[in-house]
Design a protein around this motif. Structure first.
Motif, PDB file in Angstrom:
ATOM      1  N   ARG A   8     -70.252  57.602 -37.375  1.00  0.00           N
ATOM      2  CA  ARG A   8     -71.255  57.175 -38.706  1.00  0.00           C
ATOM      3  C   ARG A   8     -72.146  58.120 -39.612  1.00  0.00           C
ATOM      4  NH1 ARG A   8     -73.104  51.203 -39.930  1.00  0.00           N
ATOM      5  NH2 ARG A   8     -72.725  52.162 -42.166  1.00  0.00           N
ATOM      6  N   LYS A  25     -81.038  56.978 -46.203  1.00  0.00           N
ATOM      7  CA  LYS A  25     -79.892  56.409 -45.182  1.00  0.00           C
ATOM      8  C   LYS A  25     -79.311  56.478 -43.841  1.00  0.00           C
ATOM      9  CE  LYS A  25     -76.926  55.557 -49.551  1.00  0.00           C
ATOM     10  NZ  LYS A  25     -75.736  55.663 -50.417  1.00  0.00           N
ATOM     11  N   ILE A  29     -79.742  53.303 -40.628  1.00  0.00           N
ATOM     12  CA  ILE A  29     -78.415  53.849 -39.720  1.00  0.00           C
ATOM     13  C   ILE A  29     -78.613  53.707 -38.237  1.00  0.00           C
ATOM     14  CG2 ILE A  29     -76.210  54.663 -38.927  1.00  0.00           C
ATOM     15  CD1 ILE A  29     -75.605  55.380 -41.508  1.00  0.00           C
ATOM     16  N   LYS A  32     -80.538  51.127 -37.226  1.00  0.00           N
ATOM     17  CA  LYS A  32     -80.238  49.442 -37.012  1.00  0.00           C
ATOM     18  C   LYS A  32     -79.929  50.456 -35.502  1.00  0.00           C
ATOM     19  CE  LYS A  32     -76.061  48.701 -37.569  1.00  0.00           C
ATOM     20  NZ  LYS A  32     -74.745  49.056 -38.689  1.00  0.00           N
TER      21      LYS A  32
END
Ligand SMILES: [Zn+2]
Ligand SMILES: [Zn+2]
Lengths: 299, 290, 290, 299
Positions: A8, A25, A29, A32
């Protein structure tokens, strides 16, 4: 999950060209994923080829390191690196297990698995540190001691036992940092310390999860299951009082992104060392020995 | 089971009458039969001749596996157990450990894999410890590590020599990192005992591997082994996988280790008592009896 | 010849103006020619380029043999000779020793095969000693042994680090047992110096063999070597006779020794000063200059 | 001349069957030859295959010797034997170089030439002697350290240097006995002692006479000449104060005939040890180190 996370991130880098946005960003990610990491993921992170190796840790934390060679007995074991340098302005002896990033490097460094001459090299450097009253910092990232014919021939068991005993009685402060993998007696032989610091995503265990599964269940492929029951993560070991300090990590897959981690670690080492350097040599030995004396003594 | 005679956990029970013990001392030799097949040479040998030779084969000198208690019985004039009673603990909450532990107790008739005693050899007082591989393969969990350390402390405090027979499959996996840490604990106990300048004799018996080899067993002032004993750090299977080949002949056997400099001597079980006795005398220990 | 400036045997002459010395510092490079054949690669290299690189070959990094004095000149800011003047002695009345000794003096322009000084590297005070193999192949007789020991004592008394460059053919045969005993004398001097917890850096240069290898040169806290230096105990000829075969490639070379664990590092002559300087600082020695 | 003496003795034994007369005649012949021995003869006696080897000395002087093995690092060097036993009633550590009598034995014991592991084995035993406050007696009969590829690979120079340094600082009495050949650094590495005793017909030299002749004159065959100038006999070394005591020898070519020699030696060791055991460990180290410090220091 680690592979997924990596993909990702790679995907994001391909798409997002705005650097500021990319950073934001990325962080999103990572956080998370980071909140959902299970021990198995940590093992993967600890062993990740892109993770900084002990040498990177040394070069990012020790100023002007001078690397020394040899055990003065048999060989210069390339899986152990060590020497002297400054931690801020304090001369220290550093020792690390040397893993490579490529297969070629790994063959050269024996995948970070020391032979007896490696442990004896480490011990020689530690004894010299004691002579010159230098603190010792060890950086550990090893699957364990090398399980080979020649290592057995030259007394792997004796070398590990000797290191443990001698380390326990060194009259200088010792701080051990687990940077990646810390496996078995091979890791213990370099970490009988006054303070044990673990990077958040490093591991420390009685054996590799693969070995553990093989021995217990006669099925090495159940290693993922092993990671769940072994209690090998930094947080678990901290809760058991085996480890004194865990350094929070920004998950990263490159040396560059590891900068903050290095910084946090360096700060922690300096802080711990400041405290230890106020102690007498007698206190250092006594406290170190007492700490291990007490582990698992409750009945 | 040795602790049966004890009144409480910290009371030392003096056992002078060895017949009190009901468990059989020897397991390798099945008591029901008159003849037994030797694991060393494959010959059928009479149980009584094996027993007379302290459980070694009259044909090939193979040393049969014996219990810690049998070891003490054959070696010491008399002795007192100094171990504390073990209590089951599960430091990393390992699933199934308790069940396995119970099974091992049942199967072996032992409460744990170690026996520590204070006793006499020809009147010379000493501390003797033996691991017992019929319980959990003699693997070193917290209890064993603790009892080894306490035995060294017990001996050091009283200026007694200490004799340790090891046999172990290595670390006790079910205790995870706590098992690993026993290597440090026991090695430190050896170091502190060493400060008292008393004699530590380590004797490795078949098999001694893993964390026990890589801690106290390799740190004796004098290191002995029984003939043919397997001694090593890494297991043969792992090594074979690593090198992707066969192991050299005699690999990790006592004789192999002696030639490579890691053993002071290999001593036949029948000579062990005399050998230890001579060592003790040479280190200035004297008989308490007049 | 360094001692020329001295007024008496025990007076230390402070030499600040190095131009005072008349002898050439470098012998391997014949001063008359502009080009010199390199012993390492066989190439013709310009004398000036070799000199600029501290007498190493610009083509292959071969380290030319240099005198003890050249070594000090290139390494130290300034220095003072601390050796006593040698006086010929013939401890075992060896026939012809005096004549040979005189020849060696004449040939080398040296009074003996050692130079001991007190000096500075980047302002850090230290004792430095170098053997010189142009006098009797740097063989260790009583005088050299004595001066090595005195240098360690000198440094220990003043809490100074000591740096010793060795190059030696081994013992000085003509002094028989007295030469052999210098191994003990110098090793004991290292031991006593070690008690002061000061730093001893040993640097082995081409060639270091025999009794020097088997005494002080192998006892440094840090042991360095110049690239390609031959270092060993037994001579190649004797070993060949013993094993009745050829020697492995690179045998007894610095790189060989490093891989076998006997050297901390191999340091190019051009980096030596900086390397030593860093070592000294890391061991807490500070510049005396402000 | 030694061969001549041997032949005359053999001849006599063939002829003279009266034991008392034989003894008298033997003695007469031996004393006739003994008064004329030149250094070369002593070298031949020192190396004589029938001369008792260090192991014989140990077994005739040490009561109930227990032999230990290994350096705990690499190997058990069979050219070094050592262990513990009683000298009269004093527990001592003994160490000897092991020469064989037959070719087969000599191959096994490497002709009494230790490798680094031999010196390290000796050092290990000596350190243990120090721990248990046992005096150390070394019995030396070696052509020197083994000049082979493997010995160099494992640091022959380092091993000898280390032994010299460590022996010099051991806090227990050390007595070294030269029983036969004492060659080079290989002999020195086992003889840094408080007292050096030489059997009358032992030698101690910087190198073998053969090696000496080769190095000095590039002609090993001139070794007989070398023995004349090397000053390698016990008397010469005694006069130089290198050696503290010379044990008078009855010339003998068998273990049995050596009995009186053993007896004299034993008496001397006991006497020296009695004196040394009255000293403090500090005095022992100081005197030992000072002795060597002074050799060849006169200018
Ligand atoms: Zn059998
Ligand atoms: Zn060149």
């Amino acid at each position: 999950m680690i592979r997924e996370l990596e993909e990702r991130l790679k995907e994001l880098e391909g798409k997002e060209k705005n650097l500021r946005l990319l950073r934001i960003k990325r962080r999103r990610i990572i956080s998370k994923y980071g909140s959902k990491l299970i021990p198995y993921d940590r093992v993967q992170l600890a062993r990740h080829e892109k993770r900084p190796k002990a040498k990177d840790f040394i070069e990012n934390i020790i100023v002007e390191p001078m690397f020394f060679h040899g055990d003065r007995l048999f060989a210069d074991d390339k899986s152990i690196i060590g020497g002297i340098g400054y931690l801020e302005d304090i001369p220290v002896t550093f020792i690390g297990t040397n893993k490579g990033r490529t297969l070629e490097e790994n063959v050269k460094y024996n995948f970070g698995m020391p032979k007896p001459e490696g442990y004896r090299k480490a011990l020689r450097l530690m004894k010299q540190a004691e002579k010159f009253n230098r603190p010792i910092i060890t950086f550990i990232d090893t699957p364990g001691a090398y399980p080979g014919v020649d290592a057995e021939e030259r007394g792997q068991g004796e070398a590990i036992a000797r290191n443990i005993l001698e380390m326990s009685r060194l009259e200088v402060p010792i701080i051990s940092v687990f940077t990646g993998e810390g496996g078995s007696g091979g890791a213990l032989a370099l970490s009988v310390a006054n303070r044990i610091i673990m990077m958040e995503n490093s591991i420390f265990s009685i054996l590799s999860p693969e070995g553990f599964a093989t021995i217990l269940w006669r099925d090495g492929s159940r290693y993922r299951e092993a990671t769940e029951v072994m209690k090998l993560t930094s947080r678990e070991l901290y809760d058991y009082n085996i480890v004194d300090r865990v350094i929070e990590e920004d998950i990263s897959f490159s040396l560059k992104d590891f900068e903050n981690n290095f910084l946090r670690l360096k700060r922690a080492i300096v802080e711990e060392l400041d405290g230890l350097m106020e102690k007498t040599s007698h206190e250092l030995v006594l406290e170190r020995q007492d700490k291990y004396r007490k582990i698992g003594g409750e009945l | 089971m040795e602790q049966k005679a004890k009144k409480g956990r910290s009371i030392i029970s003096i056992i002078k009458n060895l017949r009190r013990f009901r468990k059989p001392s020897i397991r390798a030799v099945v008591p029901e039969r008159l003849f037994e097949k030797c694991d060393g040479c494959g010959e059928l040998v009479s149980k009584s001749s094996v027993e007379k030779r302290l459980f070694t084969c009259p044909e090939c000198d193979y040393h049969f596996n014996i219990s810690a208690k049998a070891r003490m019985d054959m070696l010491l004039d008399e002795y007192t157990v100094i171990n504390r009673l073990p209590r089951f603990t599960n430091p990393i909450d390992f699933p199934g450990y308790k069940v396995k532990y119970r099974e091992n107790r049942k199967k072996s008739g032992l409460k744990e894999g170690i026996l520590g005693v204070e006793g006499y050899i020809e009147g010379i007082r000493l501390v003797a410890v033996s691991l017992d591989n019929s319980f959990f393969m003699g693997s070193m969990g917290s209890y064993i590590g603790e009892e080894v350390a306490r035995a060294f402390e017990y001996a050091g405090k009283r200026d007694l020599p200490i004799l340790v027979f090891s046999t172990s499959g290595g670390a006790r996996m079910q205790e995870g990192i706590f098992s690993l840490m026993q290597m440090a604990k026991t090695s430190i106990a050896v170091d502190r005992y060493g400060e008292t300048r008393n004699l530590y004799i380590s004797c490795m018996t078949h098999p001694t591997t893993g964390g026990v080899t890589a801690s106290f067993a390799s740190l004796g002032d004098v290191i002995l082994a029984e003939p043919g004993a397997l001694i090593g750090f890494a297991g043969a299977r792992v090594i074979k996988e690593t090198i992707k080949g066969e192991l050299p002949k005699g690999f990790q056997r006592a004789e192999f280790l002696r030639d490579r400099g890691f053993l002071d001597d290999i001593v036949h079980r029948e000579h062990m008592r005399d050998y230890i006795h001579r060592l003790l005398k040479l280190h200035g220990y004297r008989s308490c009896r007049i």
